[in-house]
Scaffold this motif. Structure first.
Motif, mmCIF file in Angstrom:
data_model
loop_
_atom_site.group_PDB
_atom_site.id
_atom_site.type_symbol
_atom_site.label_atom_id
_atom_site.label_comp_id
_atom_site.label_asym_id
_atom_site.label_seq_id
_atom_site.Cartn_x
_atom_site.Cartn_y
_atom_site.Cartn_z
ATOM 1 N N ASN A 76 0.819 -1.210 0.000
ATOM 2 C CA ASN A 76 0.000 0.000 0.000
ATOM 3 C C ASN A 76 0.855 1.263 0.000
ATOM 4 O OD1 ASN A 76 -2.783 -1.039 0.112
ATOM 5 N ND2 ASN A 76 -2.154 -1.900 2.079
ATOM 6 N N ALA A 77 1.941 1.238 0.742
ATOM 7 C CA ALA A 77 2.827 2.404 0.801
ATOM 8 C C ALA A 77 3.403 2.719 -0.571
ATOM 9 C CB ALA A 77 3.949 2.149 1.809
ATOM 10 N N VAL A 78 3.837 1.687 -1.288
ATOM 11 C CA VAL A 78 4.412 1.893 -2.620
ATOM 12 C C VAL A 78 3.358 2.445 -3.574
ATOM 13 C CG1 VAL A 78 5.391 0.709 -4.627
ATOM 14 C CG2 VAL A 78 6.239 0.185 -2.328
ATOM 15 N N HIS A 79 2.134 1.900 -3.509
ATOM 16 C CA HIS A 79 1.069 2.398 -4.381
ATOM 17 C C HIS A 79 0.786 3.868 -4.102
ATOM 18 C CE1 HIS A 79 -2.480 2.234 -6.932
ATOM 19 N NE2 HIS A 79 -3.175 2.797 -5.958
ATOM 20 N N LEU A 80 0.734 4.239 -2.833
ATOM 21 C CA LEU A 80 0.483 5.627 -2.473
ATOM 22 C C LEU A 80 1.587 6.532 -3.009
ATOM 23 C CD1 LEU A 80 -0.717 4.919 1.142
ATOM 24 C CD2 LEU A 80 -2.037 6.260 -0.509
ATOM 25 N N GLY A 100 9.853 -4.451 1.188
ATOM 26 C CA GLY A 100 9.186 -3.231 0.768
ATOM 27 C C GLY A 100 10.118 -2.278 0.035
ATOM 28 N N LYS A 101 11.349 -2.169 0.489
ATOM 29 C CA LYS A 101 12.318 -1.296 -0.187
ATOM 30 C C LYS A 101 12.620 -1.801 -1.590
ATOM 31 C CE LYS A 101 14.434 0.244 4.131
ATOM 32 N NZ LYS A 101 15.624 0.164 5.023
ATOM 33 N N GLU A 102 12.664 -3.118 -1.752
ATOM 34 C CA GLU A 102 12.870 -3.684 -3.090
ATOM 35 C C GLU A 102 11.691 -3.332 -4.005
ATOM 36 O OE1 GLU A 102 13.678 -7.869 -2.969
ATOM 37 O OE2 GLU A 102 15.106 -7.658 -1.327
ATOM 38 N N ALA A 105 11.869 0.358 -4.970
ATOM 39 C CA ALA A 105 12.903 0.609 -5.974
ATOM 40 C C ALA A 105 12.432 0.154 -7.353
ATOM 41 C CB ALA A 105 14.191 -0.104 -5.585
ATOM 42 N N ALA A 106 11.773 -1.003 -7.406
ATOM 43 C CA ALA A 106 11.290 -1.529 -8.683
ATOM 44 C C ALA A 106 10.220 -0.625 -9.287
ATOM 45 C CB ALA A 106 10.741 -2.938 -8.493
ATOM 46 N N ALA A 107 9.441 0.040 -8.418
ATOM 47 C CA ALA A 107 8.368 0.916 -8.893
ATOM 48 C C ALA A 107 8.820 2.367 -9.031
ATOM 49 C CB ALA A 107 7.177 0.843 -7.940
ATOM 50 N N ASP A 108 10.095 2.627 -8.726
ATOM 51 C CA ASP A 108 10.638 3.990 -8.732
ATOM 52 C C ASP A 108 9.787 4.892 -7.843
ATOM 53 O OD1 ASP A 108 12.439 5.977 -9.399
ATOM 54 O OD2 ASP A 108 11.339 6.601 -11.185
ATOM 55 N N ALA A 109 9.473 4.374 -6.647
ATOM 56 C CA ALA A 109 8.625 5.080 -5.698
ATOM 57 C C ALA A 109 9.444 5.500 -4.481
ATOM 58 C CB ALA A 109 7.462 4.189 -5.258
ATOM 59 N N SER A 110 9.192 6.681 -3.981
ATOM 60 C CA SER A 110 9.901 7.204 -2.819
ATOM 61 C C SER A 110 9.068 6.991 -1.560
ATOM 62 C CB SER A 110 10.197 8.693 -3.008
ATOM 63 O OG SER A 110 10.854 9.220 -1.870
#
Length: 239
Positions: A76-80, A100-102, A105-110
């Motif tokens: 959910n955090a990455v999607h947000l 989650g960090k992986e 990184a794969a989604a180019d999300a901060s």
């Protein structure tokens, strides 16, 4: 020294030891998340269907600060973050956070991932526009709801939204009364189930936006949904 209880926090810590010691939970969850290929429904890399729906409806303002409690592997955090939100995510499990960090990184999300207990982790912001919890509350002992409500009071901005996903009574989780969990010494039995009215009672100081069963979503769906869960969204009344 035998007489150590002098504060409310001392009482809460004592009850932790009686029913659900927090000291070893991180290790338990590390073992849980270590095998990524297990058939665990929420290991999928998809956001909750209710969260995605609220974003699509514009309920959460663009660029809002979001705190994800018990974020696990960060789905959910990455999607947000990919939707442009400023995201902090907290979990007890270092193994889950590494996953989650992986994903981020794969989604180019901060996403700022924080390892620790949700009640005392150090966060970069004093308040958040949204606090989201998918599966944390039902793993807390009853007495820690006091700490949880205090956390929301401290961190959720006036007018902000609080989103929740938890076990649904009649579908999954223990339905024993709170007092019986302590009296019988049975622990949390894998997690506590809630009814819609129980959620309304626990969060009665908030304005209800929505409470409903989570919609089922199949493998082909872009979102996660399991009918053994309840979803809820509340709004904190502006001061």
């Amino acid at each position: 020294m035998k007489r150590t209880v002098t504060t409310t926090e001392d009482v809460l810590d004592l009850l932790d030891e009686l029913i659900a010691p927090l000291t070893d939970h991180g290790n338990w969850w590390d073992r849980f998340y270590a095998e990524r290929n297990r058939d665990v429904p929420f290991f999928v890399d998809k956001p909750d269907e209710n969260l995605a729906a609220h974003l699509d409806q514009g309920l959460i303002p663009p660029g809002a600060r979001v705190l994800d409690l018990g974020c696990g592997p960060g789905r959910n955090a990455v999607h947000l973050a990919t939707r442009g939100f400023d995201v902090d995510a907290v979990d007890l499990s270092a193994t889950a956070l590494a996953w989650g960090k992986e994903r981020a990184a794969a989604a180019d999300a901060s996403v700022r991932f924080h390892h620790g207990n949700i009640f005392d982790v150090q966060l970069p912001h004093a308040s958040y526009d949204v606090v989201y919890d998918s599966g944390c509350l039902h793993h807390l002992a009853p007495h820690r709801r006091i700490s949880y409500l205090a956390l929301l009071d401290r961190l959720l901005a006036p007018g902000g939204h609080f989103g929740l996903v938890c076990f649904a009574a009649g579908e999954m989780g223990s339905e024993r009364p709170d007092a019986e969990l302590y009296r019988e010494g049975v622990g949390l039995e894998g997690g506590l189930a809630f009814t819609e009215d129980e959620l309304r009672h626990v969060f009665r100081e908030f304005t209800e936006v929505e409470i409903r069963p989570m919609a089922a979503r199949g493998a082909e769906s872009a979102t996660f949904g399991q009918p053994f869960l309840l979803t809820a969204m509340f709004r904190r009344t502006p001061r």
